[in-house]
Design an enzyme around this catalytic site. Sequence first.
Site, PDB file in Angstrom:
ATOM      1  N   GLY A  93      35.053  31.442  31.929  1.00  0.00           N
ATOM      2  CA  GLY A  93      35.472  32.797  31.581  1.00  0.00           C
ATOM      3  C   GLY A  93      36.956  33.053  31.716  1.00  0.00           C
ATOM      4  O   GLY A  93      37.368  34.203  31.862  1.00  0.00           O
ATOM      5  N   HIS A 100      45.977  31.890  37.642  1.00  0.00           N
ATOM      6  CA  HIS A 100      45.925  33.017  38.571  1.00  0.00           C
ATOM      7  C   HIS A 100      44.766  32.799  39.510  1.00  0.00           C
ATOM      8  O   HIS A 100      43.673  32.412  39.094  1.00  0.00           O
ATOM      9  CB  HIS A 100      45.759  34.347  37.816  1.00  0.00           C
ATOM     10  N   HIS A 102      42.170  34.554  41.763  1.00  0.00           N
ATOM     11  CA  HIS A 102      41.524  35.817  42.098  1.00  0.00           C
ATOM     12  C   HIS A 102      41.264  35.845  43.604  1.00  0.00           C
ATOM     13  O   HIS A 102      40.655  34.912  44.141  1.00  0.00           O
ATOM     14  CB  HIS A 102      40.159  35.938  41.403  1.00  0.00           C
TER      15      HIS A 102
HETATM   16  P1  5GP Z   1      40.310  35.415  34.031  1.00  0.00           P
HETATM   17  O1  5GP Z   1      39.084  35.956  33.308  1.00  0.00           O
HETATM   18  O2  5GP Z   1      41.286  34.788  33.065  1.00  0.00           O
HETATM   19  O3  5GP Z   1      39.987  34.516  35.196  1.00  0.00           O
HETATM   20  O4  5GP Z   1      40.990  36.671  34.698  1.00  0.00           O
HETATM   21  C1  5GP Z   1      41.867  37.507  34.038  1.00  0.00           C
HETATM   22  C2  5GP Z   1      41.930  38.781  34.846  1.00  0.00           C
HETATM   23  O5  5GP Z   1      43.057  39.520  34.420  1.00  0.00           O
HETATM   24  C3  5GP Z   1      40.716  39.675  34.684  1.00  0.00           C
HETATM   25  O6  5GP Z   1      40.095  39.884  35.935  1.00  0.00           O
HETATM   26  C4  5GP Z   1      41.278  40.955  34.080  1.00  0.00           C
HETATM   27  O7  5GP Z   1      40.659  42.123  34.572  1.00  0.00           O
HETATM   28  C5  5GP Z   1      42.737  40.879  34.469  1.00  0.00           C
HETATM   29  N1  5GP Z   1      43.636  41.544  33.548  1.00  0.00           N
HETATM   30  C6  5GP Z   1      43.597  41.494  32.183  1.00  0.00           C
HETATM   31  N2  5GP Z   1      44.593  42.220  31.656  1.00  0.00           N
HETATM   32  C7  5GP Z   1      45.282  42.748  32.705  1.00  0.00           C
HETATM   33  C8  5GP Z   1      46.440  43.598  32.792  1.00  0.00           C
HETATM   34  O8  5GP Z   1      47.037  44.017  31.796  1.00  0.00           O
HETATM   35  N3  5GP Z   1      46.846  43.930  34.039  1.00  0.00           N
HETATM   36  C9  5GP Z   1      46.203  43.483  35.167  1.00  0.00           C
HETATM   37  N4  5GP Z   1      46.699  43.887  36.348  1.00  0.00           N
HETATM   38  N5  5GP Z   1      45.133  42.681  35.117  1.00  0.00           N
HETATM   39  C10 5GP Z   1      44.672  42.318  33.906  1.00  0.00           C
END
Ligand code: 5GP
Length: 114
Positions: A93, A100, A102
């Site tokens: 996902g 990054h 989490h």
């Molecule tokens: P991934 O799914 O790639 O592991 O996590 C991406 C994360 O970035 C998601 O939890 C999503 O909510 C967060 N995210 C997406 N766009 C933005 C944004 O514009 N600002 C912030 N602060 N978080 C974001």
Amino acid sequence: MADCLFCKIITREIPASIVYEDDRVLAFNDINPQAPTHVLVVPKRHIASLGELSDGDDQIVGEVVRRAAAIAEERGIAAGGYRTVFNTNRDAGQTVFHIHLHLLGGRSMKWPPG
Ligand code: 5GP
Ligand code: ZN
């Protein structure tokens, strides 16, 4: 990187709720939090995914992980427990291709994750 969302947060082209910054690392609150604490910890240098890491990145990965642990301590969630996750590529996902970590905490977590 020109069209990377997190690079734009790092350069302040896009606003974010920043919780920590130094020369190499930025941490900010996730825009769609999945727990009372949901912070994203990123290297300032663009690295697309864990698959792009090389030998020279060991230091920055350590800094990102240790920063997440430090934020958890500051928030008072470390003793109770917290979760740290790097999503990598489609099946996990990953939606933003700038690594990054989490940091999720402030509630009890289930295992296995969804
Ligand atoms: P991934 O799914 O790639 O592991 O996590 C991406 C994360 O970035 C998601 O939890 C999503 O909510 C967060 N995210 C997406 N766009 C933005 C944004 O514009 N600002 C912030 N602060 N978080 C974001
Ligand atoms: Zn980037």
